[in-house]
Design an enzyme around this catalytic site. Structure first.
Site, short mmCIF file in Angstrom:
data_model
loop_
_atom_site.label_atom_id
_atom_site.label_comp_id
_atom_site.label_asym_id
_atom_site.label_seq_id
_atom_site.Cartn_x
_atom_site.Cartn_y
_atom_site.Cartn_z
N TYR A 1 2.73 10.12 -0.31
CA TYR A 1 3.84 9.39 0.43
C TYR A 1 5.31 9.70 -0.23
CZ TYR A 1 0.15 6.35 2.78
OH TYR A 1 -1.04 5.87 3.15
N HIS B 1 -7.61 9.51 -1.66
CA HIS B 1 -7.16 9.29 -0.65
C HIS B 1 -7.89 10.21 0.46
CE1 HIS B 1 -2.74 9.23 1.40
NE2 HIS B 1 -3.79 8.80 2.42
N LYS C 1 -2.98 5.85 -3.85
CA LYS C 1 -4.00 6.70 -3.71
C LYS C 1 -3.78 7.97 -4.33
CE LYS C 1 -3.77 4.59 1.12
NZ LYS C 1 -2.18 4.56 1.08
N ASP D 1 0.89 -1.24 0.00
CA ASP D 1 -0.08 0.11 0.01
C ASP D 1 0.53 1.30 -0.13
OD1 ASP D 1 -2.93 1.09 0.96
OD2 ASP D 1 -1.42 2.23 1.68
#
Length: 270
Positions: free
Chosen positions: A42, A100, A67, A37
Site C-alpha cells: 500500500y 499478502h 502484510k 489494516d
C-alpha cells in the site's frame, strides 16, 4: 479459538496515501476503531504509523496488521522486509503479519516462507501470523507445514457479490478466523436494489446492510473509509440484526464476482 484474536471490525487503508490515510486512521481511532489494516504494497505504512503515534489511543490498545508482499518471501528477505515495515510504522511489533499473496506458481516453497513468518513471530516482530488470498488447498498446505499451526486468519475478498462460501466455511472449520476485505465491493453495494430495500426497512444504508451480512457470518470486516460519518456508520453496522429472510435475499446476490484478481493470483476455488 482464533475468533477472539481479531477485533470484529477494522479500518482498511488500501489506496489511501499520505495525509488522506493519516486523516482516515486518526478519525477512525477517535471514533473507537481499534483495528488498523495496512500492507507493504500500500506504500502508506509510514503515514499509518504517524497517525497511530499522534493518536491519544495507547499503542497496546490498537490491533495493527501489515502484510508481506510476494516478492519478499524468499529466505531471510521476509524477516528483513517485516523489520523495514516496523521501522516505517514506528513500532517494535505488529499484532498480525500476513503473507499478502501465496508465492506465485509456488516459486518459493510454502514450508520456507511460513517457517520464516513463524520465526518472525518467535522473534517478537509480530504477535500473530496469518495468510491472505490463500485457496482451500493452500490453506491446508499452510496449516500443515512447521509453524503453520500458529496461523490465525485467512484474509480474503468477501462481499454480497462474492460470498466465497466454500473457502469461508473451510477456514472456519479449521478454526481460522476469516477476515473479509472489500466488503462493500468498492462501493457497488450502494446501488444494489435488494440491499436498498432491506436498508429502508431498517432505517440504515445499503453499505451498513452489506457489512451486517458479512459480520453475521462471523467474518471480520475491514471496510476502507475516509469520511468520519461513514466510519461511524460502519461501526454501527455491527449492531444491525438481519432476519433469516433478509440474509437469504442477500445470499442470492452471490455471482462469484471477484474484484481482486491480479495475474499472479492462485487458481481460485469455484
Amino acid at each position: 479459538m482464533a475468533q477472539a484474536i481479531l477485533p470484529r471490525i477494522g479500518l482498511g487503508t488500501f489506496r489511501l496515501k499520505e495525509q488522506e490515510v493519516i486523516d482516515s486512521v486518526s478519525s477512525a481511532l477517535e471514533l473507537g476503531y481499534r483495528h488498523i489494516d495496512t500492507a507493504q504494497m500500500y506504500d502508506n505504512e509510514a503515514a499509518v504509523g504517524r497517525a497511530i503515534r499522534d493518536s491519544a489511543v495507547p499503542r497496546d490498545e490498537i490491533f495493527l496488521t501489515t502484510k508481506i508482499w510476494y516478492d519478499r518471501l524468499k529466505g531471510d528477505d521476509l524477516i528483513q522486509s517485516l523489520e523495514e515495515s516496523l521501522e516505517k510504522l514506528g513500532v517494535d511489533h505488529v499484532d498480525l503479519a500476513l503473507i499478502h499473496w501465496p508465492s506465485p506458481n509456488d516459486e518459493v516453497p510454502m514450508t520456507e516462507y511460513i517457517g520464516k513468518l513463524n520465526e518472525a513471530r518467535e522473534k517478537g516482530l509480530t504477535k500473530h501470523i496469518g495468510i491472505s488470498n490463500f485457496t482451500i488447498a493452500q490453506v491446508d498446505e499452510a496449516l500443515g507445514v512447521p509453524g503453520g499451526e500458529y496461523i490465525v486468519t485467512n484474509q480474503i475478498e468477501v462481499h454480497p457479490y462474492l460470498a466465497n462460501r466454500k473457502l469461508v466455511d473451510h477456514c472456519q472449520s479449521k478454526g481460522l478466523q476469516v477476515t473479509g476485505y472489500m466488503p462493500l465491493a468498492v462501493g457497488k453495494v450502494m446501488k444494489e436494489p435488494v440491499l436498498q430495500e432491506i436498508a429502508n426497512e431498517h432505517g440504515v444504508t445499503p453499505a451498513q446492510v452489506a457489512l451486517a451480512w458479512v459480520a453475521a457470518r462471523d467474518i471480520v470486516v475491514i471496510p476502507s473509509s475516509t469520511r468520519p460519518a461513514h466510519q461511524r456508520a460502519n461501526l454501527a453496522a455491527l449492531d444491525i440484526e438481519l432476519s433469516a429472510d433478509e440474509i437469504a435475499r442477500i445470499d442470492a446476490l452471490d455471482a462469484g464476482e471477484r474484484i481482486a484478481n491480479p495475474d499472479f493470483a492462485p487458481a481460485w476455488d469455484e
